[in-house]
Write a protein that holds these residues in place. Structure first.
Motif, mmCIF file in Angstrom:
data_model
loop_
_atom_site.group_PDB
_atom_site.id
_atom_site.type_symbol
_atom_site.label_atom_id
_atom_site.label_comp_id
_atom_site.label_asym_id
_atom_site.label_seq_id
_atom_site.Cartn_x
_atom_site.Cartn_y
_atom_site.Cartn_z
ATOM 1 N N GLU A 23 0.934 -1.289 0.114
ATOM 2 C CA GLU A 23 -0.270 0.143 0.193
ATOM 3 C C GLU A 23 0.872 1.363 0.334
ATOM 4 O O GLU A 23 2.215 1.201 0.171
ATOM 5 N N VAL A 25 0.320 5.690 0.867
ATOM 6 C CA VAL A 25 -0.516 6.574 1.927
ATOM 7 C C VAL A 25 -0.020 7.214 1.127
ATOM 8 O O VAL A 25 1.635 8.716 1.692
ATOM 9 N N ARG A 81 -5.267 5.866 -0.745
ATOM 10 C CA ARG A 81 -4.293 5.285 -0.531
ATOM 11 C C ARG A 81 -4.521 4.385 -1.964
ATOM 12 O O ARG A 81 -5.879 4.474 -2.416
#
Length: 525
Positions: A23, A25, A81
């Motif tokens: 991920e 962010v 995200r």
């Protein structure tokens, strides 16, 4: 529009992602003062490396500003995200919750926008001595100073005409206090040292302000700046040298700036000195001194005498047709950054940042610094806070090794401590903090705490930082300190949605948050 921008940025985020990322962010906050942005990749589900390539900054900034303007918000906080599959989630909301700064910072909510932590200078004992300045001597020294300068430069320097006595009276009315007699006498000779667009830099590295500029600058700098809870919760205003001469505050209505370095730093006459000061003393204040005003001389009269001495000693150089002193005033450093405690601790030390230690940190050598105001220890732990019990520390960052039963007892009744950032190696009892009378700010996000309910017994606590788990326990039990002005949800792994739910439990709902989610499109697959 939002989906298109986020999808375009996804390409760049993916291109610079580390191997094994799960991920990415990015958090940003956009307000009237500009935009801040930070980001991090998660690798194998854990927070990983920082996002350092922000080529997409202009696009994301424009998107944040567009959302802000469309919703009529003064400030917008936004989180995006991205996942390797091409999916994304975007959430934006008004400034109820903002991103905090620093490692493990998380999110912050301000509960009382009108509260400011008091600076100690406004409660210091005032000085009782009379002024040291002498207007007749100041005038004589000023004329001698101009004559010596003319001799060095080969010609006299042109000064503006004097200020009429009536204009001085009016300026003092606007200031709400009289000028020191010696400075007032100088304005009856000339209205500063600026002629046209040129300045003579008569006061060391400072131009002499016209009377009108003095009044204007004083109005702008009469109150301390507030830089937000991120920077202010454990900030310290250090003492000048000699001690207790200048009030420990970033600005004061009694400080009248008469000299400017043209860099937002000023020479000022101090008409409201601390216990050991004298009215009319000269100090440094401004941008670089908001947490450490400096004492320069007991009066303008004495400062002019110092300049005459420097000219006599040849401690000057001629630069661009003007005289600049090589050592215009003594500067005392407050800060000391060390990696261990092997070096001798200077007795004048007020601020120490210890970067690393091998083994347990022994705080005993710090007892040599009788005026120590801030201690920040970043790596390692100490087993005993006893040595700092008698020190006037106001901001303390420390990790306490509590595995052998050591605790916070040495801090009980500590009358100076205002801000505590505590880490522990085992469960710790907070009960001794009940007796710390001036404790206003507390960060327990690195601590294992035995009973968070103690926090309800700290009615003067204004700032509190906890992890998500700690906040959950505290809020479930209804033990939140009653007068918090700001709170922080700490942790690198905390998301905006978590922060929104947390702020709602504190009574600060984000209302109409803006949300956009996307699934992998054909171009992602």
């Amino acid at each position: 529009m939002a989906e298109q921008v986020v999808r375009r940025i996804a390409t760049e985020v993916t291109e610079h992602a580390p191997e094994g990322w799960t991920e990415a962010v990015v958090n940003c906050t956009a307000g009237v003062g500009g935009i801040s942005m930070s980001g991090r990749y998660a690798v194998d589900g854990a927070p990983g490396q920082l996002i350092r390539h922000f080529g997409f900054h202009p696009e994301l900034r424009s998107l944040a500003e567009a959302i802000r303007d469309a919703r009529g918000w003064e400030c917008v906080s936004m989180e995006v995200r991205w996942r390797p599959t091409g999916g994304f989630d975007l959430v934006a909301f008004s400034d109820v919750v903002t991103s905090a700064h620093g490692v493990g910072a998380g999110f912050q909510v301000v509960l009382d926008h009108g509260y400011r932590l008091p600076q100690p200078g406004f409660a210091q004992e005032p000085g009782t001595a009379g002024p040291a300045g002498d207007p007749d001597l100041a005038v004589a020294r000023f004329h001698a100073y101009l004559e010596r300068r003319a001799s060095i430069l080969g010609q006299p320097e042109e000064l503006p005409p004097p200020v009429p006595a009536a204009a001085l009276d009016e300026a003092e009315r606007r200031l709400g206090r009289p000028l020191p007699a010696d400075l007032r006498a100088l304005y009856l000779i000339a209205d500063g040292d600026g002629v046209g667009h040129e300045n003579l830099w008569l006061f060391g590295d400072n131009t002499w302000l016209s009377l009108e500029n003095l009044v204007h600058v004083q109005a702008e700098w009469c109150e301390p700046d507030w830089f937000g809870w991120d920077l202010e919760w454990d900030a310290v205003v250090f003492d000048a040298y000699p001690a207790d001469t200048v009030r420990r505050c970033g600005a004061n209505p009694g400080w009248l700036p008469f000299g400017s370095g043209q860099d937002a730093n000023f020479l000022a006459v101090d008409t409201a000195p601390a216990r050991n000061g004298r009215p009319g003393q000269v100090i440094r204040m401004g941008r670089d001194h908001d947490h450490a005003p400096q004492y320069v001389a007991d009066s303008v009269t004495s400062l002019l005498g110092h300049y005459l001495d420097l000219l006599e000693q040849g401690a000057y150089e001629v630069r661009d047709g003007s005289i600049r002193f090589l050592d215009p005033a003594r500067v005392i450093e407050h800060n000391e950054v060390v990696n261990d405690m092997s070096a001798e601790i200077p007795p004048t030390l007020q601020d120490i940042h210890i970067k690393d230690t091998s083994g347990a940190l022994d705080l005993t050598p710090l007892t040599a610094a009788a005026n120590l105001r801030r201690l920040h220890h970043y790596v390692g732990a100490t087993t005993d806070l006893g040595p700092i019990r008698a020190l006037p520390i106001e901001a303390l960052r420390v990790t306490l090794d509590t595995r052998d039963g050591d605790d916070l007892t040495p801090l009980a009744g500590h009358r100076h401590l205002v801000a505590l950032n505590l880490g522990t190696t085992a469960a710790t009892d907070l009960a001794p903090l009940r007796t710390v009378p001036n404790l206003r700010c507390l960060d327990l996000s690195r601590a294992d705490v035995r009973d968070l309910a103690v926090l309800a017994d700290l009615p003067d606590l204004r700032y509190l930082a906890l992890t998500a788990q700690q906040w959950s326990v505290l809020l479930d039990e209804g033990d939140t300190p009653p007068h918090l002005a700001a709170a922080r949800l700490a942790g690198d792994d905390v998301g905006f949605e978590d922060a929104l739910a947390w702020s709602a439990r504190l009574g600060r709902s984000s209302g109409d948050a803006f949300r956009v989610s996307g699934t992998p499109g054909p171009e992602d697959g």
